[in-house]
Design a protein around this motif. Sequence first.
Motif, PDB file in Angstrom:
ATOM      1  N   LEU A 232      11.069   3.240 -16.692  1.00 27.48           N
ATOM      2  CA  LEU A 232      10.583   4.608 -16.835  1.00 27.48           C
ATOM      3  C   LEU A 232      11.540   5.437 -17.689  1.00 27.48           C
ATOM      4  N   GLN A 233      12.843   5.290 -17.437  1.00 26.00           N
ATOM      5  CA  GLN A 233      13.805   6.037 -18.241  1.00 26.00           C
ATOM      6  C   GLN A 233      13.738   5.622 -19.703  1.00 26.00           C
ATOM      7  N   ALA A 234      13.584   4.312 -19.915  1.00 22.37           N
ATOM      8  CA  ALA A 234      13.487   3.856 -21.306  1.00 22.37           C
ATOM      9  C   ALA A 234      12.240   4.425 -21.973  1.00 22.37           C
ATOM     10  N   ARG A 235      11.131   4.440 -21.249  1.00 17.94           N
ATOM     11  CA  ARG A 235       9.907   4.990 -21.830  1.00 17.94           C
ATOM     12  C   ARG A 235      10.022   6.482 -22.079  1.00 17.94           C
ATOM     13  N   VAL A 236      10.651   7.186 -21.121  1.00 18.71           N
ATOM     14  CA  VAL A 236      10.835   8.625 -21.314  1.00 18.71           C
ATOM     15  C   VAL A 236      11.734   8.886 -22.515  1.00 18.71           C
ATOM     16  N   ALA A 237      12.827   8.122 -22.604  1.00 17.97           N
ATOM     17  CA  ALA A 237      13.720   8.295 -23.745  1.00 17.97           C
ATOM     18  C   ALA A 237      13.012   7.956 -25.055  1.00 17.97           C
ATOM     19  N   GLU A 238      12.207   6.906 -25.051  1.00 23.09           N
ATOM     20  CA  GLU A 238      11.469   6.554 -26.257  1.00 23.09           C
ATOM     21  C   GLU A 238      10.462   7.631 -26.617  1.00 23.09           C
ATOM     22  N   ALA A 239       9.805   8.188 -25.591  1.00 25.05           N
ATOM     23  CA  ALA A 239       8.865   9.286 -25.859  1.00 25.05           C
ATOM     24  C   ALA A 239       9.594  10.499 -26.426  1.00 25.05           C
ATOM     25  N   ASP A 240      10.780  10.799 -25.844  1.00 26.35           N
ATOM     26  CA  ASP A 240      11.559  11.916 -26.385  1.00 26.35           C
ATOM     27  C   ASP A 240      11.969  11.647 -27.831  1.00 26.35           C
ATOM     28  N   ARG A 241      12.370  10.396 -28.086  1.00 31.37           N
ATOM     29  CA  ARG A 241      12.759  10.071 -29.446  1.00 31.37           C
ATOM     30  C   ARG A 241      11.596  10.210 -30.411  1.00 31.37           C
ATOM     31  N   LEU A 242      10.417   9.704 -30.010  1.00 34.19           N
ATOM     32  CA  LEU A 242       9.248   9.818 -30.878  1.00 34.19           C
ATOM     33  C   LEU A 242       8.853  11.274 -31.087  1.00 34.19           C
ATOM     34  N   PHE A 243       8.948  12.045 -30.002  1.00 34.32           N
ATOM     35  CA  PHE A 243       8.628  13.461 -30.135  1.00 34.32           C
ATOM     36  C   PHE A 243       9.617  14.145 -31.075  1.00 34.32           C
ATOM     37  N   ALA A 244      10.909  13.783 -30.911  1.00 29.27           N
ATOM     38  CA  ALA A 244      11.906  14.360 -31.808  1.00 29.27           C
ATOM     39  C   ALA A 244      11.659  13.935 -33.249  1.00 29.27           C
TER      40      ALA A 244
END
Length: 591
Positions: A232-244
């Motif tokens: 979940l943390q990896a997915r959240v971080a990946e989502a944040d990265r994609l959003f950024a």
Amino acid sequence: SHPLPRTGLSLTAMGEPSAEEATEALEQSAQKHEALQPPAEQVQERSEADVAEVAEEKELADAVAQPVEPRPPVVEVPPLNVSLPLKTVRGAWRDSLLEQAALRDKTVEGVVALFEQYSECRRSLRASAKAGKQRAAGGVCLVPEDLVDQQESAADATPAPDSAVQETIRETAKLLRRKDTEIEALQRVNNDMQEELQEKELAHAVTGREATRLTQENAQLKGELGRMREQLQARVAEADRLFAEVQRLREVGGGVSGTGIGGSSASGSRKHGAISASSAPELPQKKRVEGNLQTELTCVAAAGLQGEPLPRSLVAIGTADGYVKLLDGVSGRLHAHLSVSRDLPRVVAMDLAEATGLLLAASSEHAVRLLDLRGQRLVHTLRGHRGEVTACGWLKGGSTAFTSSVDGTVKLWDVEKGQTLRSVPATGPVTAAGAHLGSGVIAVGYADGKLAVLDPRVGEAIAEPTSLHPAGKAVVGVKLSPDGRRLLSQSQDGSLCCAALETMASKLRLQVPGPLEGKGPSPPAFSPDGRYILARGAGSLHCWSAESGEIVCQHDLPGAVCVSWDLNQAVTVHPSGHYYIWDSEQSHPSK
């Protein structure tokens, strides 16, 4: 002649014997015990003293032979006027005494036998009680009643014991019955307690097995929960990265608005990579913001999309006195400053995560600290290197970090737990390193000018090093392009090399004045879109086209120690405490 004394012999009513018969009987008895008599020369003449002695012996014999129960009437033999020798008379008396003594011994033996049977019965009862078995009926041991019956049946043969002995036997028999009853009751209680204990032991064993099973299930659930949390943390971080990344592309693309044909055309052109000059990153052609922090600056990192209370575009600058200065990336104003440790060690390298407000700060005492800039607190201190740390950075969407050191190792860290995941040995002291956030590829530079790659998608070891710089010139900076296909490195003599990451073949070589001075790493930089390269020289700043190597701009800038182009504008820092945020000639100055 003397009259025949009483011998204590019991004669039945068979008639009185004649004198001849009595004499014959006495002579036979005398012959039987003749061996016990003293020699004839010792026998004196019969006298009144002898008669008195015989009377005394007779009284003694009568006292010894006392019948316990009535016996048949005794017919005493009258004195016979038969003259017998003294030796014969004494033999008869001695026979009488011996018979009466034998009768007494038989009575005593009966009592002893009775006591032995009583003792044997008690031992049998105790043995039966200990073994938990009831005494079998008809056994060998005789109960006290049987002993009494046996004694009564033998009354004709032996005299019965006195009443006190019989009373003792009866009381003992009663006591044995009571003890037997108590033993049986205790045996039943003991059996019940044994059964209860067995039931409790069985229940305890069942409970232990159940507890073990639950413990194993709990451990499995914890493991699954930890893995799900990491995912979940990896997915959240990946989502944040994609959003950024999306936000950065929007900033790069400029202010395209509206709908219709014009909007669609502009969107389509960006999709195919045609970015207009107005939407390109700001070239470092002029100083947009300049300031002085009044302390020696050592390194810089920048990232966008930060949330409150941080500025949206954030610049972090490390100092030689152990502080991190936080600046607004647009206005250049000082937002906050915080120390990395109470000891205030020199900050030598940093990397700022996008959109999370987390900062990795490597210091001179061989440690890396994870700082939460939003809460202005220390999260973890990562220790394990035995030499100076030369680089640090983020991997896999921010869930993992890497560090490199001159001790010849590259370490991977679990950011959440603050623990080492893996330590990868290198072929020599690592003087510089960089990583690609999406792929997790790590490039390392050595003190001898060689470079190598650690690609976790291919293997867990660092590949064989490749010589891309002059021998003996340490690599001072490494940077991977935004698309992860090119590797940019700079050596201590000022030479730069841009190589294909897959083949490690040099595609572009550049040169700046050298040698480069400084107490820490100083990596070059790609522009956010990967079209330009920025690097410092000995007293200068240079920008080239990443495709052709054509110089775009350059500035005489004494003392630059580090550059960053992670935002739309480039940032440089200097040992004197000055920092500059750069802008292009076409941009309007900020308010």
